[in-house]
Motif scaffolding. Structure first.
Motif, PDB file in Angstrom:
ATOM      1  N   TYR A  13      -6.904  -1.055   8.046  1.00  0.00           N
ATOM      2  CA  TYR A  13      -7.730   0.123   8.294  1.00  0.00           C
ATOM      3  C   TYR A  13      -8.554   0.001   9.569  1.00  0.00           C
ATOM      4  O   TYR A  13      -8.602   0.896  10.368  1.00  0.00           O
ATOM      5  CB  TYR A  13      -8.623   0.384   7.086  1.00  0.00           C
ATOM      6  CG  TYR A  13      -7.799   0.610   5.842  1.00  0.00           C
ATOM      7  CD1 TYR A  13      -7.336   1.869   5.527  1.00  0.00           C
ATOM      8  CD2 TYR A  13      -7.434  -0.462   5.017  1.00  0.00           C
ATOM      9  CE1 TYR A  13      -6.545   2.080   4.398  1.00  0.00           C
ATOM     10  CE2 TYR A  13      -6.648  -0.253   3.894  1.00  0.00           C
ATOM     11  CZ  TYR A  13      -6.201   1.009   3.592  1.00  0.00           C
ATOM     12  OH  TYR A  13      -5.409   1.211   2.496  1.00  0.00           O
ATOM     13  N   VAL A  18      -4.588  -5.660   6.361  1.00  0.00           N
ATOM     14  CA  VAL A  18      -4.699  -5.858   4.913  1.00  0.00           C
ATOM     15  C   VAL A  18      -3.360  -6.350   4.354  1.00  0.00           C
ATOM     16  O   VAL A  18      -3.306  -7.225   3.492  1.00  0.00           O
ATOM     17  CB  VAL A  18      -5.126  -4.532   4.229  1.00  0.00           C
ATOM     18  CG1 VAL A  18      -4.998  -4.634   2.715  1.00  0.00           C
ATOM     19  CG2 VAL A  18      -6.554  -4.171   4.603  1.00  0.00           C
ATOM     20  N   LYS A  37      -2.050  -7.781  -8.273  1.00  0.00           N
ATOM     21  CA  LYS A  37      -3.409  -7.548  -8.789  1.00  0.00           C
ATOM     22  C   LYS A  37      -4.075  -6.388  -8.063  1.00  0.00           C
ATOM     23  O   LYS A  37      -3.659  -6.012  -6.955  1.00  0.00           O
ATOM     24  CB  LYS A  37      -4.261  -8.806  -8.544  1.00  0.00           C
ATOM     25  CG  LYS A  37      -3.941  -9.932  -9.475  1.00  0.00           C
ATOM     26  CD  LYS A  37      -5.131 -10.865  -9.659  1.00  0.00           C
ATOM     27  CE  LYS A  37      -5.393 -11.759  -8.467  1.00  0.00           C
ATOM     28  NZ  LYS A  37      -6.181 -12.952  -8.803  1.00  0.00           N
ATOM     29  N   ASN A  38      -5.158  -5.878  -8.621  1.00  0.00           N
ATOM     30  CA  ASN A  38      -5.969  -4.887  -7.903  1.00  0.00           C
ATOM     31  C   ASN A  38      -6.397  -5.486  -6.574  1.00  0.00           C
ATOM     32  O   ASN A  38      -6.786  -6.648  -6.518  1.00  0.00           O
ATOM     33  CB  ASN A  38      -7.248  -4.570  -8.698  1.00  0.00           C
ATOM     34  CG  ASN A  38      -6.944  -3.770  -9.944  1.00  0.00           C
ATOM     35  OD1 ASN A  38      -5.940  -3.050  -9.998  1.00  0.00           O
ATOM     36  ND2 ASN A  38      -7.790  -3.889 -10.940  1.00  0.00           N
ATOM     37  N   GLY A  39      -6.304  -4.698  -5.524  1.00  0.00           N
ATOM     38  CA  GLY A  39      -6.748  -5.170  -4.210  1.00  0.00           C
ATOM     39  C   GLY A  39      -5.712  -6.006  -3.476  1.00  0.00           C
ATOM     40  O   GLY A  39      -5.967  -6.515  -2.390  1.00  0.00           O
ATOM     41  N   SER A  40      -4.492  -6.143  -4.049  1.00  0.00           N
ATOM     42  CA  SER A  40      -3.484  -6.982  -3.389  1.00  0.00           C
ATOM     43  C   SER A  40      -2.809  -6.259  -2.221  1.00  0.00           C
ATOM     44  O   SER A  40      -2.094  -6.874  -1.434  1.00  0.00           O
ATOM     45  CB  SER A  40      -2.433  -7.450  -4.404  1.00  0.00           C
ATOM     46  OG  SER A  40      -1.820  -6.337  -5.019  1.00  0.00           O
ATOM     47  N   GLY A  41      -3.013  -4.934  -2.118  1.00  0.00           N
ATOM     48  CA  GLY A  41      -2.474  -4.208  -0.965  1.00  0.00           C
ATOM     49  C   GLY A  41      -1.383  -3.199  -1.292  1.00  0.00           C
ATOM     50  O   GLY A  41      -0.734  -2.664  -0.387  1.00  0.00           O
ATOM     51  N   LYS A  42      -1.199  -2.888  -2.581  1.00  0.00           N
ATOM     52  CA  LYS A  42      -0.110  -1.987  -2.974  1.00  0.00           C
ATOM     53  C   LYS A  42      -0.267  -0.590  -2.355  1.00  0.00           C
ATOM     54  O   LYS A  42       0.673  -0.071  -1.750  1.00  0.00           O
ATOM     55  CB  LYS A  42      -0.048  -1.867  -4.508  1.00  0.00           C
ATOM     56  CG  LYS A  42       0.186  -3.196  -5.215  1.00  0.00           C
ATOM     57  CD  LYS A  42       0.273  -3.041  -6.724  1.00  0.00           C
ATOM     58  CE  LYS A  42      -0.979  -2.546  -7.404  1.00  0.00           C
ATOM     59  NZ  LYS A  42      -2.124  -3.469  -7.375  1.00  0.00           N
ATOM     60  N   SER A  43      -1.464  -0.003  -2.506  1.00  0.00           N
ATOM     61  CA  SER A  43      -1.665   1.349  -1.953  1.00  0.00           C
ATOM     62  C   SER A  43      -1.599   1.327  -0.436  1.00  0.00           C
ATOM     63  O   SER A  43      -1.093   2.266   0.190  1.00  0.00           O
ATOM     64  CB  SER A  43      -3.018   1.919  -2.355  1.00  0.00           C
ATOM     65  OG  SER A  43      -3.147   1.890  -3.720  1.00  0.00           O
ATOM     66  N   THR A  44      -2.111   0.263   0.148  1.00  0.00           N
ATOM     67  CA  THR A  44      -2.070   0.149   1.612  1.00  0.00           C
ATOM     68  C   THR A  44      -0.615   0.111   2.095  1.00  0.00           C
ATOM     69  O   THR A  44      -0.262   0.763   3.088  1.00  0.00           O
ATOM     70  CB  THR A  44      -2.827  -1.125   2.062  1.00  0.00           C
ATOM     71  OG1 THR A  44      -4.148  -1.073   1.528  1.00  0.00           O
ATOM     72  CG2 THR A  44      -2.868  -1.244   3.573  1.00  0.00           C
ATOM     73  N   LYS A  47       0.817   3.580   1.947  1.00  0.00           N
ATOM     74  CA  LYS A  47       0.305   4.416   3.048  1.00  0.00           C
ATOM     75  C   LYS A  47       0.993   4.034   4.354  1.00  0.00           C
ATOM     76  O   LYS A  47       1.413   4.897   5.132  1.00  0.00           O
ATOM     77  CB  LYS A  47      -1.210   4.214   3.211  1.00  0.00           C
ATOM     78  CG  LYS A  47      -2.024   4.944   2.187  1.00  0.00           C
ATOM     79  CD  LYS A  47      -3.513   4.773   2.497  1.00  0.00           C
ATOM     80  CE  LYS A  47      -4.316   4.916   1.223  1.00  0.00           C
ATOM     81  NZ  LYS A  47      -5.479   4.069   1.150  1.00  0.00           N
TER      82      LYS A  47
HETATM   83  P1  ADP Z   1      -4.189  -2.165  -4.463  1.00  0.00           P
HETATM   84  O1  ADP Z   1      -3.523  -0.836  -4.295  1.00  0.00           O
HETATM   85  O2  ADP Z   1      -3.220  -3.292  -4.682  1.00  0.00           O
HETATM   86  O3  ADP Z   1      -5.278  -2.175  -5.500  1.00  0.00           O
HETATM   87  P2  ADP Z   1      -5.345  -1.616  -1.860  1.00  0.00           P
HETATM   88  O4  ADP Z   1      -4.228  -1.449  -0.909  1.00  0.00           O
HETATM   89  O5  ADP Z   1      -6.022  -0.376  -2.376  1.00  0.00           O
HETATM   90  O6  ADP Z   1      -4.884  -2.544  -3.068  1.00  0.00           O
HETATM   91  O7  ADP Z   1      -6.481  -2.502  -1.196  1.00  0.00           O
HETATM   92  C1  ADP Z   1      -6.216  -3.699  -0.465  1.00  0.00           C
HETATM   93  C2  ADP Z   1      -7.434  -4.026   0.379  1.00  0.00           C
HETATM   94  O8  ADP Z   1      -7.638  -3.008   1.373  1.00  0.00           O
HETATM   95  C3  ADP Z   1      -8.730  -4.150  -0.420  1.00  0.00           C
HETATM   96  O9  ADP Z   1      -9.444  -5.261   0.067  1.00  0.00           O
HETATM   97  C4  ADP Z   1      -9.454  -2.869  -0.092  1.00  0.00           C
HETATM   98  O10 ADP Z   1     -10.843  -3.057  -0.097  1.00  0.00           O
HETATM   99  C5  ADP Z   1      -8.965  -2.533   1.322  1.00  0.00           C
HETATM  100  N1  ADP Z   1      -8.973  -1.083   1.556  1.00  0.00           N
HETATM  101  C6  ADP Z   1      -8.317  -0.161   0.799  1.00  0.00           C
HETATM  102  N2  ADP Z   1      -8.509   1.087   1.271  1.00  0.00           N
HETATM  103  C7  ADP Z   1      -9.326   0.964   2.359  1.00  0.00           C
HETATM  104  C8  ADP Z   1      -9.907   1.883   3.298  1.00  0.00           C
HETATM  105  N3  ADP Z   1      -9.669   3.203   3.215  1.00  0.00           N
HETATM  106  N4  ADP Z   1     -10.676   1.377   4.285  1.00  0.00           N
HETATM  107  C9  ADP Z   1     -10.914   0.047   4.386  1.00  0.00           C
HETATM  108  N5  ADP Z   1     -10.390  -0.885   3.538  1.00  0.00           N
HETATM  109  C10 ADP Z   1      -9.615  -0.440   2.532  1.00  0.00           C
END
Ligand code: ADP
Length: 264
Positions: A13, A18, A37-44, A47
């Motif tokens: 970001y 990430v 796990k939560n925060g592992s980067g799946k949504s990132t 995107k």
């Molecule tokens: P997951 O989907 O596996 O729970 P995320 O991809 O949401 O993981 O998050 C991975 C990391 O990226 C986390 O440390 C989170 O804080 C960070 N992160 C997620 N979205 C944003 C954002 N919009 N801006 C900055 N950091 C982000």
């Protein structure tokens, strides 16, 4: 035929990445589940794969075309996305929501084409939502809403379908129903599907490939038969589990051990 090829993808970001150095490819009709796990980067990762992040390096090819050379409209003709459902107030009706999926195919001045109504009828039948046509999204149950957003993605008529935790907030009957619809899309429409998922046992029978993400990197990638091991689950989730064979699918299945200590 390879639909999606990702090489050394890193993205984030702000200044940091990430997700780091992710490589994989998907053949037409394959289903890949991304677990971690939560925060592992799946949504990132989801995107980044749609070209939505600016801080990005590596290569993403969709049907051999470089994703970074495509316009948002061209990307929307190749990739559709089903976001996570949650209780939000969305004032649109079911028909209006599904019709939004046609946007990437409409002319510059907008307006529906004769194809639109045929496609709308087809996707509503596939996702079993025709009877809900005139209802407002806000008045639907979680399972119905999930089917409407899948219908919207199908109306977009793309070879690739991405979903962010399609089973979250759904009870077990709806979870299986959604995955059965996805399997039907794979088998009958040749859709290539990538989904993040929390429920490992649900993902196993529907996935040809599973990716375990840890701290933004790929910890393991492969078919569920070889990937679902005590060692991998312990390394990725810090959880002690037993692995058994599911009596129906003959595939591995995770069994939680009550009281087992969580490793970090
Ligand atoms: P997951 O989907 O596996 O729970 P995320 O991809 O949401 O993981 O998050 C991975 C990391 O990226 C986390 O440390 C989170 O804080 C960070 N992160 C997620 N979205 C944003 C954002 N919009 N801006 C900055 N950091 C982000």
């Amino acid at each position: 035929m390879t639909i999606l090829e990702v090489k050394n993808l890193s993205a984030g970001y702000e200044s940091d990445h990430v997700i780091q150095d992710i490589s994989f490819s998907l053949e037409k009709g394959e289903f890949l589940s991304i677990l971690g796990k939560n925060g592992s980067g799946k949504s990132t990762l989801i995107k980044a794969l749609q070209g939505l992040l600016r801080n990005i390096s590596g290569r993403i090819s969709v049907k051999s075309k470089d994703l970074f050379s495509l316009s948002p409209r061209q990307i929307a003709q190749k990739i559709s996305y089903v976001p996570q459902i949650f209780s939000f107030s969305f004032e649109f009706s079911v028909t209006e929501t599904v019709l939004m999926g046609r946007y990437a195919h409409q002319g510059r001045l907008g307006g529906s084409s004769p194809d639109d109504s045929k496609i709308m009828d087809e996707v509503m039948a596939l996702t079993k939502i025709a009877h809900l046509k005139n209802k407002k999204i806000a008045h639907l149950s979680g399972g119905e809403r999930q089917r409407v957003f899948i219908a919207r993605a199908l109306a977009q008529d793309t070879p690739l379908l991405f979903l962010d935790e399609p089973s979250s907030h759904l009870d077990i009957n709806y979870q299986v129903e959604i995955y059965q619809i996805l399997r039907q899309l794979q088998e009958e429409k040749g859709k290539t599907i990538l989904a993040t998922e929390h429920n490992i046992n649900l993902a196993i029978p529907y996935s040809q490939q599973i990716m375990f993400l840890k701290n933004g990197g790929v910890q393991a990638l492969g078919p569920p038969e070889s990937l679902i091991t005590k060692k991998n689950i312990s390394e990725v989730f810090g959880a002690e589990v037993e692995i058994r064979e599911n009596i129906h699918s003959k595939l591995p299945e995770i069994s939680l051990i009550p009281g087992a200590e969580r490793k970090t």
